[in-house]
Design a protein around this motif. Sequence first.
Motif, PDB file in Angstrom:
ATOM      1  N   VAL A 120       0.843  -1.193   0.000  1.00 30.80           N
ATOM      2  CA  VAL A 120       0.000   0.000   0.000  1.00 30.80           C
ATOM      3  C   VAL A 120       0.881   1.246   0.000  1.00 30.80           C
ATOM      4  O   VAL A 120       1.936   1.270   0.625  1.00 30.80           O
ATOM      5  CB  VAL A 120      -0.953  -0.004   1.224  1.00 30.80           C
ATOM      6  N   ARG A 121       0.445   2.261  -0.740  1.00 29.85           N
ATOM      7  CA  ARG A 121       1.161   3.534  -0.765  1.00 29.85           C
ATOM      8  C   ARG A 121       0.946   4.259   0.568  1.00 29.85           C
ATOM      9  O   ARG A 121      -0.144   4.175   1.154  1.00 29.85           O
ATOM     10  CB  ARG A 121       0.661   4.417  -1.900  1.00 29.85           C
ATOM     11  N   PRO A 122       1.943   4.986   1.064  1.00 27.79           N
ATOM     12  CA  PRO A 122       1.811   5.680   2.348  1.00 27.79           C
ATOM     13  C   PRO A 122       0.584   6.591   2.432  1.00 27.79           C
ATOM     14  O   PRO A 122      -0.100   6.617   3.447  1.00 27.79           O
ATOM     15  CB  PRO A 122       3.109   6.478   2.462  1.00 27.79           C
ATOM     16  N   GLU A 123       0.294   7.321   1.358  1.00 25.68           N
ATOM     17  CA  GLU A 123      -0.849   8.249   1.381  1.00 25.68           C
ATOM     18  C   GLU A 123      -2.169   7.494   1.516  1.00 25.68           C
ATOM     19  O   GLU A 123      -3.048   7.894   2.264  1.00 25.68           O
ATOM     20  CB  GLU A 123      -0.899   9.112   0.107  1.00 25.68           C
ATOM     21  N   GLN A 124      -2.288   6.397   0.778  1.00 27.56           N
ATOM     22  CA  GLN A 124      -3.515   5.603   0.837  1.00 27.56           C
ATOM     23  C   GLN A 124      -3.631   4.902   2.191  1.00 27.56           C
ATOM     24  O   GLN A 124      -4.713   4.822   2.770  1.00 27.56           O
ATOM     25  CB  GLN A 124      -3.557   4.570  -0.288  1.00 27.56           C
ATOM     26  N   CYS A 125      -2.502   4.416   2.696  1.00 25.52           N
ATOM     27  CA  CYS A 125      -2.482   3.758   3.994  1.00 25.52           C
ATOM     28  C   CYS A 125      -2.974   4.720   5.067  1.00 25.52           C
ATOM     29  O   CYS A 125      -3.839   4.375   5.880  1.00 25.52           O
ATOM     30  CB  CYS A 125      -1.074   3.273   4.323  1.00 25.52           C
ATOM     31  N   ARG A 126      -2.455   5.934   5.061  1.00 25.86           N
ATOM     32  CA  ARG A 126      -2.829   6.925   6.088  1.00 25.86           C
ATOM     33  C   ARG A 126      -4.316   7.256   5.993  1.00 25.86           C
ATOM     34  O   ARG A 126      -5.015   7.299   7.014  1.00 25.86           O
ATOM     35  CB  ARG A 126      -1.975   8.179   5.917  1.00 25.86           C
ATOM     36  N   LYS A 127      -4.787   7.470   4.790  1.00 23.44           N
ATOM     37  CA  LYS A 127      -6.201   7.809   4.583  1.00 23.44           C
ATOM     38  C   LYS A 127      -7.103   6.684   5.098  1.00 23.44           C
ATOM     39  O   LYS A 127      -8.063   6.932   5.838  1.00 23.44           O
ATOM     40  CB  LYS A 127      -6.464   8.058   3.098  1.00 23.44           C
ATOM     41  N   ASP A 128      -6.802   5.450   4.718  1.00 19.07           N
ATOM     42  CA  ASP A 128      -7.617   4.308   5.134  1.00 19.07           C
ATOM     43  C   ASP A 128      -7.503   4.051   6.634  1.00 19.07           C
ATOM     44  O   ASP A 128      -8.501   3.728   7.287  1.00 19.07           O
ATOM     45  CB  ASP A 128      -7.220   3.056   4.356  1.00 19.07           C
ATOM     46  N   LEU A 129      -6.310   4.207   7.185  1.00 16.77           N
ATOM     47  CA  LEU A 129      -6.111   4.004   8.618  1.00 16.77           C
ATOM     48  C   LEU A 129      -6.896   5.037   9.416  1.00 16.77           C
ATOM     49  O   LEU A 129      -7.563   4.699  10.395  1.00 16.77           O
ATOM     50  CB  LEU A 129      -4.625   4.063   8.962  1.00 16.77           C
ATOM     51  N   GLU A 130      -6.824   6.288   9.006  1.00 14.74           N
ATOM     52  CA  GLU A 130      -7.570   7.334   9.712  1.00 14.74           C
ATOM     53  C   GLU A 130      -9.072   7.087   9.638  1.00 14.74           C
ATOM     54  O   GLU A 130      -9.795   7.309  10.613  1.00 14.74           O
ATOM     55  CB  GLU A 130      -7.210   8.715   9.173  1.00 14.74           C
ATOM     56  N   SER A 131      -9.548   6.620   8.515  1.00 18.35           N
ATOM     57  CA  SER A 131     -10.968   6.309   8.375  1.00 18.35           C
ATOM     58  C   SER A 131     -11.368   5.170   9.315  1.00 18.35           C
ATOM     59  O   SER A 131     -12.389   5.246  10.018  1.00 18.35           O
ATOM     60  CB  SER A 131     -11.278   5.937   6.922  1.00 18.35           C
ATOM     61  N   LEU A 132     -10.563   4.108   9.349  1.00 18.08           N
ATOM     62  CA  LEU A 132     -10.847   2.983  10.235  1.00 18.08           C
ATOM     63  C   LEU A 132     -10.824   3.424  11.696  1.00 18.08           C
ATOM     64  O   LEU A 132     -11.739   3.108  12.459  1.00 18.08           O
ATOM     65  CB  LEU A 132      -9.841   1.849  10.012  1.00 18.08           C
ATOM     66  N   LEU A 133      -9.793   4.163  12.090  1.00 11.58           N
ATOM     67  CA  LEU A 133      -9.695   4.615  13.475  1.00 11.58           C
ATOM     68  C   LEU A 133     -10.859   5.525  13.849  1.00 11.58           C
ATOM     69  O   LEU A 133     -11.391   5.444  14.964  1.00 11.58           O
ATOM     70  CB  LEU A 133      -8.360   5.312  13.721  1.00 11.58           C
ATOM     71  N   SER A 134     -11.274   6.372  12.926  1.00 15.32           N
ATOM     72  CA  SER A 134     -12.428   7.245  13.183  1.00 15.32           C
ATOM     73  C   SER A 134     -13.678   6.422  13.432  1.00 15.32           C
ATOM     74  O   SER A 134     -14.456   6.702  14.357  1.00 15.32           O
ATOM     75  CB  SER A 134     -12.646   8.214  12.022  1.00 15.32           C
ATOM     76  N   ASN A 135     -13.891   5.391  12.623  1.00 17.03           N
ATOM     77  CA  ASN A 135     -15.059   4.524  12.803  1.00 17.03           C
ATOM     78  C   ASN A 135     -14.987   3.753  14.124  1.00 17.03           C
ATOM     79  O   ASN A 135     -15.979   3.658  14.850  1.00 17.03           O
ATOM     80  CB  ASN A 135     -15.199   3.548  11.635  1.00 17.03           C
ATOM     81  N   LEU A 136     -13.825   3.205  14.438  1.00 20.20           N
ATOM     82  CA  LEU A 136     -13.669   2.473  15.691  1.00 20.20           C
ATOM     83  C   LEU A 136     -13.893   3.393  16.888  1.00 20.20           C
ATOM     84  O   LEU A 136     -14.530   3.008  17.872  1.00 20.20           O
ATOM     85  CB  LEU A 136     -12.290   1.818  15.764  1.00 20.20           C
ATOM     86  N   SER A 137     -13.393   4.610  16.786  1.00 18.74           N
ATOM     87  CA  SER A 137     -13.559   5.578  17.862  1.00 18.74           C
ATOM     88  C   SER A 137     -15.019   6.012  17.995  1.00 18.74           C
ATOM     89  O   SER A 137     -15.542   6.119  19.107  1.00 18.74           O
ATOM     90  CB  SER A 137     -12.664   6.791  17.597  1.00 18.74           C
ATOM     91  N   GLN A 138     -15.672   6.254  16.874  1.00 13.91           N
ATOM     92  CA  GLN A 138     -17.080   6.687  16.878  1.00 13.91           C
ATOM     93  C   GLN A 138     -17.961   5.688  17.621  1.00 13.91           C
ATOM     94  O   GLN A 138     -18.895   6.070  18.324  1.00 13.91           O
ATOM     95  CB  GLN A 138     -17.577   6.861  15.445  1.00 13.91           C
ATOM     96  N   PHE A 139     -17.674   4.409  17.481  1.00 13.00           N
ATOM     97  CA  PHE A 139     -18.479   3.370  18.125  1.00 13.00           C
ATOM     98  C   PHE A 139     -17.880   2.912  19.463  1.00 13.00           C
ATOM     99  O   PHE A 139     -18.264   1.883  20.004  1.00 13.00           O
ATOM    100  CB  PHE A 139     -18.676   2.186  17.175  1.00 13.00           C
ATOM    101  N   THR A 140     -16.904   3.687  19.960  1.00  9.90           N
ATOM    102  CA  THR A 140     -16.282   3.444  21.260  1.00  9.90           C
ATOM    103  C   THR A 140     -15.700   2.032  21.368  1.00  9.90           C
ATOM    104  O   THR A 140     -15.899   1.329  22.364  1.00  9.90           O
ATOM    105  CB  THR A 140     -17.275   3.710  22.415  1.00  9.90           C
TER     106      THR A 140
END
Length: 99
Positions: A69-89
């Motif tokens: 995975v490219r660093p930019e895509q990795c960061r974007k996808d990781l931030e999205s996943l973490l946001s979702n995990l955080s949103q649902f506590t």
Amino acid sequence: MTIAWPSATIVAAYPNIVFCDLDNERVLLDLTSSRYFALNRVGVHVWETIATPTSVGALQDNIEQRFDVRPEQCRKDLESLLSNLSQFTLISVQHAPAS
């Protein structure tokens, strides 16, 4: 909504979340809310990694080394996943102090 996740931010899986196989997919089960969440292969890797508190930067480096995975895509996808995990506590988040 996706938020910014500084590299020094520490994330960890909450202990009341069960991780298991269900109907040929890997899922998280929140024992408090009785909701479950399906994860893809990278999501599974993230969840297993954050069983121990891990910085976002180290997590990204780990994903980039393990997956093609490219660093930019990795960061974007990781931030999205973490946001979702955080949103649902599902995770605890310790934001790094502003410098």
